[in-house]
Design a protein around this motif. Structure first.
Motif, PDB file in Angstrom:
ATOM      1  N   ALA A   1      65.609  31.417  77.766  1.00 58.21           N
ATOM      2  CA  ALA A   1      66.524  31.562  78.998  1.00 58.21           C
ATOM      3  C   ALA A   1      67.925  31.655  78.627  1.00 58.21           C
ATOM      4  O   ALA A   1      68.784  32.560  79.238  1.00 58.21           O
ATOM      5  CB  ALA A   1      65.988  30.580  80.070  1.00 58.21           C
ATOM      6  N   MET A   2      68.295  30.701  77.801  1.00 57.53           N
ATOM      7  CA  MET A   2      69.786  30.772  77.307  1.00 57.53           C
ATOM      8  C   MET A   2      70.376  32.094  76.959  1.00 57.53           C
ATOM      9  O   MET A   2      71.389  32.585  77.321  1.00 57.53           O
ATOM     10  CB  MET A   2      70.038  29.646  76.517  1.00 57.53           C
ATOM     11  CG  MET A   2      71.702  29.403  76.035  1.00 57.53           C
ATOM     12  SD  MET A   2      71.825  27.840  75.022  1.00 57.53           S
ATOM     13  CE  MET A   2      71.230  26.622  75.966  1.00 57.53           C
TER      14      MET A   2
ATOM     15  N   ARG B   1      68.942  35.040  77.348  1.00 57.26           N
ATOM     16  CA  ARG B   1      68.812  35.846  78.512  1.00 57.26           C
ATOM     17  C   ARG B   1      70.290  35.923  79.306  1.00 57.26           C
ATOM     18  O   ARG B   1      70.909  36.697  79.516  1.00 57.26           O
ATOM     19  CB  ARG B   1      67.665  35.821  79.368  1.00 57.26           C
ATOM     20  CG  ARG B   1      67.609  36.775  80.348  1.00 57.26           C
ATOM     21  CD  ARG B   1      66.323  36.842  81.114  1.00 57.26           C
ATOM     22  NE  ARG B   1      65.800  35.633  81.629  1.00 57.26           N
ATOM     23  CZ  ARG B   1      64.828  34.718  81.061  1.00 57.26           C
ATOM     24  NH1 ARG B   1      64.186  35.179  80.128  1.00 57.26           N
ATOM     25  NH2 ARG B   1      64.372  33.628  81.691  1.00 57.26           N
ATOM     26  N   ARG B   2      70.644  34.570  79.611  1.00 53.63           N
ATOM     27  CA  ARG B   2      71.822  34.548  80.458  1.00 53.63           C
ATOM     28  C   ARG B   2      73.149  34.946  79.611  1.00 53.63           C
ATOM     29  O   ARG B   2      74.049  35.156  80.417  1.00 53.63           O
ATOM     30  CB  ARG B   2      71.769  32.988  80.887  1.00 53.63           C
ATOM     31  CG  ARG B   2      70.984  32.358  81.886  1.00 53.63           C
ATOM     32  CD  ARG B   2      71.370  31.215  82.692  1.00 53.63           C
ATOM     33  NE  ARG B   2      71.270  30.196  81.593  1.00 53.63           N
ATOM     34  CZ  ARG B   2      70.046  29.399  81.435  1.00 53.63           C
ATOM     35  NH1 ARG B   2      68.928  29.656  82.007  1.00 53.63           N
ATOM     36  NH2 ARG B   2      70.216  28.352  80.420  1.00 53.63           N
TER      37      ARG B   2
ATOM     38  N   TYR C   1      72.262  39.133  78.853  1.00 58.90           N
ATOM     39  CA  TYR C   1      72.035  40.390  79.822  1.00 58.90           C
ATOM     40  C   TYR C   1      73.335  40.788  80.583  1.00 58.90           C
ATOM     41  O   TYR C   1      73.363  41.841  80.726  1.00 58.90           O
ATOM     42  CB  TYR C   1      71.073  39.573  80.915  1.00 58.90           C
ATOM     43  CG  TYR C   1      70.368  40.469  81.930  1.00 58.90           C
ATOM     44  CD1 TYR C   1      69.268  41.069  81.632  1.00 58.90           C
ATOM     45  CD2 TYR C   1      71.000  40.692  83.149  1.00 58.90           C
ATOM     46  CE1 TYR C   1      68.888  42.006  82.495  1.00 58.90           C
ATOM     47  CE2 TYR C   1      70.454  41.636  83.879  1.00 58.90           C
ATOM     48  CZ  TYR C   1      69.097  42.351  83.566  1.00 58.90           C
ATOM     49  OH  TYR C   1      68.774  43.255  84.600  1.00 58.90           O
TER      50      TYR C   1
END
Length: 272
Positions: free
Chosen positions: A90-91, A93-94, A97
């Protein structure tokens, strides 16, 4: 039940009629106004060029097609691999992205000359331009597909002791295939454009350089002929991807067919 041939005719006939009407109006306009061929050639003149330059157009189209296919295959491999990597964190991706989104604000004509300077006039710069064109829609579609997996299904597999890799291989990736193919269909329409842009900047062969030479000689009929060949290539590649999708996801198309059949039949209440 409608046969596949009948469905194809029903879907293709309106477009074919629209194209025929457009060509007829175009031909009539050129004949009636007497507009110079150097400004707007008639469809019949473009057809003559397609016959006269058939060998040259095919040779250049083959070069463009190779650049397109190689670049698109690279975009598929890199895009799906990158999406899987981002999906695991998730990190990550943030962090990445937004950079992917920002990268799409830079027009390809701005970085294509740099690729030619760095890698020369061979096939590599064109392949890289196609890769950059196709990379973003594949990554975004794959990420959306991975996130769309039903959480209850994932929990069910976990209760049976499935590992993260097993859940990804048997649940999340198959569930994401429809979204991935949607991204691939979008990307394949960009791929030929990417190859043409790369050829515009620096090439010795290809439809892009053919258009550039024709434009410099004010041979507008040849420009239109090349545009038609490009359109045929793009439509053919799109149709090929759609065929692969149909073969890879037969259950999805079967479900759509059942929905169409159910929607076309009156209900028991409505038929009374």
């Amino acid at each position: 039940m409608n046969s596949p041939a009948r469905r194809f005719l029903r879907n293709a006939l309106p477009s074919a009629v629209a194209v025929a009407v457009l060509l007829l109006l175009w031909e009539s306009y050129v004949d009636l106004t007497g507009i110079p061929r150097v400004i707007l050639p008639a469809p019949s003149a473009v057809g003559e060029v397609l016959i006269i330059d058939a060998g040259i157009l095919l040779a250049n189209a083959w070069v463009t097609l190779i650049e397109t296919v190689v670049g698109f295959a690279a975009a598929m491999a890199v895009g799906l691999g990158f999406a899987m990597l981002i999906d695991r964190s998730a990190m990550l991706r943030r962090a990445i992205y937004p950079l992917l989104v920002a990268s799409q604000t830079v027009p390809s004509i701005a970085y294509a000359p740099l690729l030619v300077i760095w890698f020369g006039y061979e096939i590599l710069p064109k392949v890289l331009v196609v890769l950059i064109y196709c990379f973003f829609p594949i990554v975004v579609a794959a990420l959306d597909g991975f996130r769309a997996t039903d959480p209850e299904l994932i929990r069910l597999f976990r209760t049976f002791g499935a590992s993260g890799r097993q859940i990804f291989a048997k649940v999340r990736f198959p569930n994401a295939l429809p979204a991935i193919f949607s991204g691939i269909r979008i990307a394949i329409t960009y791929s030929v454009t990417g190859a043409i842009v790369g050829e515009y900047v620096g090439a010795s062969q290809g439809l892009g350089i053919y258009i550039q030479l024709a434009k410099n000689r004010f041979q507008v009929d040849r420009v239109f002929a090349a545009i038609l060949v490009i359109a045929v290539l793009s439509i053919g590649l799109f149709a090929l991807v759609s065929l692969v999708e149909r073969l890879a996801l037969p259950w999805q198309f079967a479900a759509r067919a059942r929905q169409r059949e159910a929607g076309g039949q009156p209900s028991a209440v409505g038929g009374q």
